[in-house]
Design a protein around this motif. Structure first.
Motif, PDB file in Angstrom:
ATOM      1  N   HIS A  93       0.814  -1.213   0.000  1.00  0.00           N
ATOM      2  CA  HIS A  93       0.000   0.000   0.000  1.00  0.00           C
ATOM      3  C   HIS A  93       0.849   1.265   0.000  1.00  0.00           C
ATOM      4  N   GLU A  94       1.863   1.268   0.851  1.00  0.00           N
ATOM      5  CA  GLU A  94       2.713   2.454   0.961  1.00  0.00           C
ATOM      6  C   GLU A  94       3.407   2.758  -0.358  1.00  0.00           C
ATOM      7  N   ASP A  95       3.920   1.724  -1.009  1.00  0.00           N
ATOM      8  CA  ASP A  95       4.642   1.912  -2.261  1.00  0.00           C
ATOM      9  C   ASP A  95       3.711   2.420  -3.359  1.00  0.00           C
ATOM     10  N   CYS A  96       2.522   1.846  -3.472  1.00  0.00           N
ATOM     11  CA  CYS A  96       1.569   2.306  -4.495  1.00  0.00           C
ATOM     12  C   CYS A  96       1.227   3.776  -4.291  1.00  0.00           C
ATOM     13  N   THR A  97       0.875   4.142  -3.074  1.00  0.00           N
ATOM     14  CA  THR A  97       0.432   5.507  -2.793  1.00  0.00           C
ATOM     15  C   THR A  97       1.536   6.514  -3.073  1.00  0.00           C
ATOM     16  N   VAL A  98       2.719   6.264  -2.566  1.00  0.00           N
ATOM     17  CA  VAL A  98       3.825   7.213  -2.728  1.00  0.00           C
ATOM     18  C   VAL A  98       4.316   7.233  -4.183  1.00  0.00           C
ATOM     19  N   THR A  99       4.300   6.099  -4.854  1.00  0.00           N
ATOM     20  CA  THR A  99       4.682   6.065  -6.274  1.00  0.00           C
ATOM     21  C   THR A  99       3.774   6.962  -7.100  1.00  0.00           C
ATOM     22  N   ILE A 100       2.479   6.879  -6.871  1.00  0.00           N
ATOM     23  CA  ILE A 100       1.527   7.726  -7.598  1.00  0.00           C
ATOM     24  C   ILE A 100       1.829   9.193  -7.338  1.00  0.00           C
ATOM     25  N   ALA A 101       2.002   9.552  -6.074  1.00  0.00           N
ATOM     26  CA  ALA A 101       2.261  10.952  -5.717  1.00  0.00           C
ATOM     27  C   ALA A 101       3.550  11.464  -6.346  1.00  0.00           C
ATOM     28  N   ARG A 102       4.604  10.711  -6.245  1.00  0.00           N
ATOM     29  CA  ARG A 102       5.897  11.172  -6.754  1.00  0.00           C
ATOM     30  C   ARG A 102       5.897  11.277  -8.276  1.00  0.00           C
ATOM     31  N   ARG A 103       5.246  10.333  -8.935  1.00  0.00           N
ATOM     32  CA  ARG A 103       5.196  10.399 -10.399  1.00  0.00           C
ATOM     33  C   ARG A 103       4.429  11.644 -10.844  1.00  0.00           C
ATOM     34  N   LEU A 104       3.299  11.924 -10.199  1.00  0.00           N
ATOM     35  CA  LEU A 104       2.537  13.126 -10.538  1.00  0.00           C
ATOM     36  C   LEU A 104       3.319  14.392 -10.217  1.00  0.00           C
ATOM     37  N   ALA A 105       3.953  14.431  -9.059  1.00  0.00           N
ATOM     38  CA  ALA A 105       4.719  15.623  -8.672  1.00  0.00           C
ATOM     39  C   ALA A 105       5.885  15.869  -9.622  1.00  0.00           C
ATOM     40  N   ASP A 106       6.584  14.817  -9.994  1.00  0.00           N
ATOM     41  CA  ASP A 106       7.710  14.969 -10.923  1.00  0.00           C
ATOM     42  C   ASP A 106       7.238  15.418 -12.303  1.00  0.00           C
ATOM     43  N   PHE A 107       6.111  14.885 -12.751  1.00  0.00           N
ATOM     44  CA  PHE A 107       5.609  15.153 -14.090  1.00  0.00           C
ATOM     45  C   PHE A 107       4.963  16.534 -14.214  1.00  0.00           C
ATOM     46  N   LEU A 108       4.197  16.917 -13.205  1.00  0.00           N
ATOM     47  CA  LEU A 108       3.432  18.166 -13.273  1.00  0.00           C
ATOM     48  C   LEU A 108       4.149  19.376 -12.686  1.00  0.00           C
ATOM     49  N   GLU A 109       5.088  19.129 -11.783  1.00  0.00           N
ATOM     50  CA  GLU A 109       5.758  20.213 -11.060  1.00  0.00           C
ATOM     51  C   GLU A 109       4.730  21.192 -10.477  1.00  0.00           C
ATOM     52  N   PRO A 110       3.765  20.673  -9.691  1.00  0.00           N
ATOM     53  CA  PRO A 110       2.731  21.540  -9.129  1.00  0.00           C
ATOM     54  C   PRO A 110       3.290  22.412  -8.008  1.00  0.00           C
ATOM     55  N   GLN A 111       2.527  23.427  -7.657  1.00  0.00           N
ATOM     56  CA  GLN A 111       2.903  24.233  -6.497  1.00  0.00           C
ATOM     57  C   GLN A 111       2.853  23.370  -5.230  1.00  0.00           C
ATOM     58  N   TRP A 112       1.915  22.429  -5.221  1.00  0.00           N
ATOM     59  CA  TRP A 112       1.725  21.572  -4.049  1.00  0.00           C
ATOM     60  C   TRP A 112       0.903  20.368  -4.464  1.00  0.00           C
ATOM     61  N   LEU A 113       1.152  19.216  -3.846  1.00  0.00           N
ATOM     62  CA  LEU A 113       0.394  18.004  -4.124  1.00  0.00           C
ATOM     63  C   LEU A 113       0.318  17.172  -2.860  1.00  0.00           C
ATOM     64  N   ARG A 114      -0.847  16.560  -2.661  1.00  0.00           N
ATOM     65  CA  ARG A 114      -0.988  15.573  -1.581  1.00  0.00           C
ATOM     66  C   ARG A 114      -1.868  14.442  -2.070  1.00  0.00           C
ATOM     67  N   ILE A 115      -1.664  13.281  -1.452  1.00  0.00           N
ATOM     68  CA  ILE A 115      -2.509  12.122  -1.739  1.00  0.00           C
ATOM     69  C   ILE A 115      -2.864  11.461  -0.417  1.00  0.00           C
ATOM     70  N   GLY A 116      -4.108  11.058  -0.310  1.00  0.00           N
ATOM     71  CA  GLY A 116      -4.557  10.220   0.795  1.00  0.00           C
ATOM     72  C   GLY A 116      -4.929   8.875   0.219  1.00  0.00           C
ATOM     73  N   GLY A 117      -4.266   7.839   0.667  1.00  0.00           N
ATOM     74  CA  GLY A 117      -4.588   6.477   0.256  1.00  0.00           C
ATOM     75  C   GLY A 117      -5.284   5.785   1.408  1.00  0.00           C
ATOM     76  N   TYR A 118      -6.575   5.612   1.290  1.00  0.00           N
ATOM     77  CA  TYR A 118      -7.386   4.998   2.345  1.00  0.00           C
ATOM     78  C   TYR A 118      -7.651   3.556   1.927  1.00  0.00           C
ATOM     79  N   TRP A 119      -6.826   2.652   2.450  1.00  0.00           N
ATOM     80  CA  TRP A 119      -6.849   1.257   2.028  1.00  0.00           C
ATOM     81  C   TRP A 119      -7.809   0.456   2.894  1.00  0.00           C
ATOM     82  N   TYR A 120      -8.553  -0.428   2.238  1.00  0.00           N
ATOM     83  CA  TYR A 120      -9.488  -1.281   2.954  1.00  0.00           C
ATOM     84  C   TYR A 120      -8.722  -2.398   3.650  1.00  0.00           C
TER      85      TYR A 120
END
Length: 154
Positions: A93-120
């Protein structure tokens, strides 16, 4: 708004094959026509799936992605295909969530980004994973993600 900002998109409006892994998935972006304004963009994926890397069993999550764009916006179909590419991907779970966030942050270079991964829960324990690129920007309305802690039948 000029259609020129959309000229390099290859997936939107086209038949596309679901990528079989996150490495195969191609994110696409367009110039932000409102780059002079700080605002929040939210994507919610309530049926995200991946695989446990040890057992191959499916894992399910409710993802909430917030970002304050800079010069770029993620094209939503490419994001959906990227998220769907985790369906056959084995990772914790940790790897999936952080991978998504880092890929988006690297690609978009946003001012700010956060992700909440609420796993069942699996094995009786829900695992929630949170990542953000830095402090929340001032002056931008960023609502609470609105996902309550897991309570089971309680």
């Amino acid at each position: 708004m000029s259609d020129d900002i959309y000229q390099n998109l290859t997936q939107l409006g086209s038949d596309t094959v679901q990528p079989q892994s996150p490495d195969e998935a191609e994110l696409e972006r367009v110039q932000n026509p409102q780059a002079d304004v700080a605002y929040n963009v939210r994507f919610v994926a309530p049926e995200f799936t991946s695989l446990c890397p040890m057992t191959g069993q499916p894992d399910f999550a409710h993802l909430v992605i917030d970002y304050v764009p800079g010069e770029w916006l993620v094209e939503s179909k490419s994001l959906k295909l990227f998220l769907g590419s985790f369906r056959n991907h084995g990772a914790f779970h940790e790897d999936c969530t952080v991978t998504i966030a880092r890929r988006l942050a690297d690609f978009l270079e946003p001012q700010w980004l956060r992700i909440g991964g609420y796993w069942y829960p699996r094995g009786g324990i829900p695992i929630d994973v949170f990542y953000q690129t830095g402090p929340q920007p001032e002056g931008v309305w960023i609502p609470d993600q609105g996902v309550p802690p897991y309570r089971g039948r309680g």
